[in-house]
Write an enzyme that holds these catalytic residues in place. Structure first.
Site, PDB file in Angstrom:
ATOM      1  N   CYS A  35      97.781 -25.498  -0.627  1.00  0.00           N
ATOM      2  CA  CYS A  35      98.967 -24.718  -0.991  1.00  0.00           C
ATOM      3  C   CYS A  35      99.982 -24.825   0.147  1.00  0.00           C
ATOM      4  O   CYS A  35      99.770 -25.558   1.110  1.00  0.00           O
ATOM      5  CB  CYS A  35      98.602 -23.257  -1.208  1.00  0.00           C
TER       6      CYS A  35
HETATM    7  N1  GLN Z   1      91.353 -23.120  -2.135  1.00  0.00           N
HETATM    8  C1  GLN Z   1      92.478 -22.275  -2.443  1.00  0.00           C
HETATM    9  C2  GLN Z   1      92.713 -22.115  -3.919  1.00  0.00           C
HETATM   10  O1  GLN Z   1      92.046 -22.675  -4.731  1.00  0.00           O
HETATM   11  C3  GLN Z   1      93.732 -22.736  -1.747  1.00  0.00           C
HETATM   12  C4  GLN Z   1      94.130 -24.047  -2.307  1.00  0.00           C
HETATM   13  C5  GLN Z   1      95.174 -24.724  -1.520  1.00  0.00           C
HETATM   14  O2  GLN Z   1      95.406 -24.507  -0.342  1.00  0.00           O
HETATM   15  N2  GLN Z   1      95.736 -25.639  -2.212  1.00  0.00           N
HETATM   16  O3  GLN Z   1      93.600 -21.419  -4.270  1.00  0.00           O
END
Ligand code: GLN
Length: 237
Positions: free
Chosen positions: A2
């Protein structure tokens, strides 16, 4: 991965941080520039900010499991939301994680707002009973809240040693302190005259943005910015 952004400084509108910049979180929701894992961040968004109209300040959150770029209501209201401490994120869900509001950062324990860029094996996390969701980031947030934010650097180094494939970029703020770790993904800082921005990637091309080196903890307070290297605990492998 994210993308997230934090602000500590003078009261500014959420819109100027998240929606207006040429490469801000709104644009990062469909065209991030530095993202190494995932192409876009369409699985939700969240904005948390401290409301100082209440004694002591309280964290307030607005989250959605829909893409930020299409949210006309938030677009309308964000210019009127003003705060001196903001934690915002757009989400690209890790495979297997639920796409729902409760899995979307920022998470809170009532004192802190916290966002996570990355992935972690939920099996290595202790103290997840209060997690809002079974999403790895929500369970990591619950662990960090339970161990206390003063231990953030040690906690990240320990979890990083237990799960060598983890990526643990965490951003947290409580109204007067902002903490962030760089552990496996990008993190940048912008020191403005009116405050400090920490972000997964620069929201514009200002030459004052600086990259935070990997495996570092950054702390921002009214006194200034400190940066500490994070080492894996000795003998942990
Ligand atoms: N693992 C987390 C989620 O599934 C954060 C994902 C991310 O950083 N893209 O939301």
């Amino acid at each position: 991965m994210c993308r997230h952004l934090g602000w500590l400084g003078a009261d500014v509108s959420v819109s100027t941080l998240v929606l207006d910049p040429p490469f801000g979180l709104r644009v990062q929701s469909y065209a991030p520039r530095r993202q190494k894992h995932g192409l876009m961040n369409a699985d939700g968004w969240g904005v948390g900010f401290f409301d100082r109209s209440v004694a002591g300040g309280v964290p307030r959150r607005w989250r959605s499991a829909a893409p930020l770029w299409g949210d006309a209501s938030f677009d309308s209201v964000a210019p009127a939301l003003r705060s001196g401490c903001v934690v915002a994120a757009v989400r690209s869900a890790t495979v297997g994680m639920p796409i729902e509001v409760s899995a979307t950062a920022p998470f809170t324990d009532g004192q802190w707002l916290l966002s996570h860029n990355g992935v972690v094996d939920r099996g290595v996390l202790p103290l997840t009973a209060t997690a809002e969701s079974v999403c790895d980031s929500a369970m990591l947030a619950a662990t960090i809240f339970a161990l206390g934010l003063d231990a953030l650097g040690a906690t990240i180094a320990q979890i990083g040693a237990l799960d060598p494939h983890s990526r643990l970029n965490v951003l947290a703020a409580n109204g007067s302190r902002m903490l962030a770790t760089a552990w496996g993904d990008t993190l940048s800082i912008l020191r403005r005259d009116d405050g400090v921005v920490l972000a997964s990637e620069p929201y514009d091309d200002d030459s004052d943005w600086e990259d935070i080196p990997d495996h570092h903890l950054v702390e921002v307070t009214a006194q200034g910015v400190t940066m500490t290297p994070l080492d894996e605990p000795k003998g942990s492998r």
